[in-house]
Design a protein around this motif. Sequence first.
Motif, PDB file in Angstrom:
ATOM      1  N   ASP A  54       0.888  -1.154   0.000  1.00  0.00           N
ATOM      2  CA  ASP A  54       0.000   0.000   0.000  1.00  0.00           C
ATOM      3  C   ASP A  54       0.930   1.208   0.000  1.00  0.00           C
ATOM      4  O   ASP A  54       1.373   1.669   1.049  1.00  0.00           O
ATOM      5  N   GLU A  55       1.267   1.682  -1.199  1.00  0.00           N
ATOM      6  CA  GLU A  55       2.290   2.711  -1.332  1.00  0.00           C
ATOM      7  C   GLU A  55       1.885   4.037  -0.698  1.00  0.00           C
ATOM      8  O   GLU A  55       2.724   4.753  -0.148  1.00  0.00           O
ATOM      9  N   ALA A  56       0.604   4.367  -0.743  1.00  0.00           N
ATOM     10  CA  ALA A  56       0.149   5.616  -0.115  1.00  0.00           C
ATOM     11  C   ALA A  56       0.308   5.525   1.401  1.00  0.00           C
ATOM     12  O   ALA A  56       0.732   6.488   2.061  1.00  0.00           O
ATOM     13  N   PHE A  57      -0.008   4.365   1.971  1.00  0.00           N
ATOM     14  CA  PHE A  57       0.140   4.157   3.408  1.00  0.00           C
ATOM     15  C   PHE A  57       1.614   4.219   3.801  1.00  0.00           C
ATOM     16  O   PHE A  57       1.980   4.845   4.802  1.00  0.00           O
ATOM     17  N   PHE A  58       2.470   3.582   2.999  1.00  0.00           N
ATOM     18  CA  PHE A  58       3.921   3.648   3.205  1.00  0.00           C
ATOM     19  C   PHE A  58       4.388   5.096   3.269  1.00  0.00           C
ATOM     20  O   PHE A  58       5.067   5.505   4.213  1.00  0.00           O
ATOM     21  N   ALA A  59       4.022   5.885   2.265  1.00  0.00           N
ATOM     22  CA  ALA A  59       4.464   7.280   2.196  1.00  0.00           C
ATOM     23  C   ALA A  59       3.914   8.084   3.370  1.00  0.00           C
ATOM     24  O   ALA A  59       4.617   8.942   3.930  1.00  0.00           O
ATOM     25  N   GLU A  60       2.678   7.802   3.766  1.00  0.00           N
ATOM     26  CA  GLU A  60       2.090   8.518   4.903  1.00  0.00           C
ATOM     27  C   GLU A  60       2.883   8.255   6.181  1.00  0.00           C
ATOM     28  O   GLU A  60       3.151   9.179   6.956  1.00  0.00           O
ATOM     29  N   ILE A  61       3.238   6.996   6.424  1.00  0.00           N
ATOM     30  CA  ILE A  61       3.998   6.671   7.639  1.00  0.00           C
ATOM     31  C   ILE A  61       5.343   7.387   7.625  1.00  0.00           C
ATOM     32  O   ILE A  61       5.724   8.032   8.606  1.00  0.00           O
ATOM     33  N   VAL A  62       6.064   7.282   6.524  1.00  0.00           N
ATOM     34  CA  VAL A  62       7.407   7.877   6.459  1.00  0.00           C
ATOM     35  C   VAL A  62       7.321   9.392   6.622  1.00  0.00           C
ATOM     36  O   VAL A  62       8.031   9.986   7.439  1.00  0.00           O
ATOM     37  N   ARG A  63       6.432  10.030   5.850  1.00  0.00           N
ATOM     38  CA  ARG A  63       6.278  11.490   5.977  1.00  0.00           C
ATOM     39  C   ARG A  63       5.785  11.880   7.364  1.00  0.00           C
ATOM     40  O   ARG A  63       6.219  12.885   7.924  1.00  0.00           O
ATOM     41  N   GLY A  64       4.874  11.090   7.918  1.00  0.00           N
ATOM     42  CA  GLY A  64       4.299  11.387   9.224  1.00  0.00           C
ATOM     43  C   GLY A  64       5.331  11.318  10.329  1.00  0.00           C
ATOM     44  O   GLY A  64       5.370  12.178  11.218  1.00  0.00           O
ATOM     45  N   VAL A  65       6.184  10.286  10.295  1.00  0.00           N
ATOM     46  CA  VAL A  65       7.234  10.174  11.310  1.00  0.00           C
ATOM     47  C   VAL A  65       8.151  11.389  11.230  1.00  0.00           C
ATOM     48  O   VAL A  65       8.500  11.983  12.252  1.00  0.00           O
ATOM     49  N   VAL A  66       8.527  11.773  10.020  1.00  0.00           N
ATOM     50  CA  VAL A  66       9.429  12.917   9.859  1.00  0.00           C
ATOM     51  C   VAL A  66       8.748  14.207  10.321  1.00  0.00           C
ATOM     52  O   VAL A  66       9.339  14.998  11.069  1.00  0.00           O
ATOM     53  N   ALA A  67       7.505  14.410   9.925  1.00  0.00           N
ATOM     54  CA  ALA A  67       6.791  15.643  10.271  1.00  0.00           C
ATOM     55  C   ALA A  67       6.538  15.771  11.773  1.00  0.00           C
ATOM     56  O   ALA A  67       6.494  16.871  12.314  1.00  0.00           O
TER      57      ALA A  67
END
Length: 148
Positions: A54-67
């Motif tokens: 789930d590439e959108a979920f992947f990107a959300e987690i990575v961006r979310g952790v950083v943000a």
Amino acid sequence: MTAPRHARSVARLAAVQALYQMEVSNAGVEAVIREFTEHRFDRDVEGMTLAAADEAFFAEIVRGVVAHQRQVDAAIVKRLAENWRLERLDATVRAILRAGVYELEHRAEIPTEVVIDEYVELAKSFFDGPEPGFVNGALDGVAQDVRA
């Protein structure tokens, strides 16, 4: 395991790998997300196609952790033994905890048990020692802190 849940499991694994990669290489979040999207997902590896993520979920987690890294790290530190610093943890354990804490804090619709179980299973895939139990205890503690 249903297909959407499996795709999320793959996304979680990739998010942990991406967070680890960012930490050890100082790569930027968008560069790492782009690398995973373009070169790692849906690729043939030694004749086998990797499971869909789930590439959108992947990107959300990575961006979310950083943000939200300050908040995420503070939630982890609160659950470490006294005089333990986040930097003392193995980088992979840090990545697992950061991703798990992000989900606990920002994805309330995902049941606590699912989040904890997924990241404990990831820890088991990386470690044979006490780390999965540590991840379980830390995420359970954070869940008590951030979820009613």
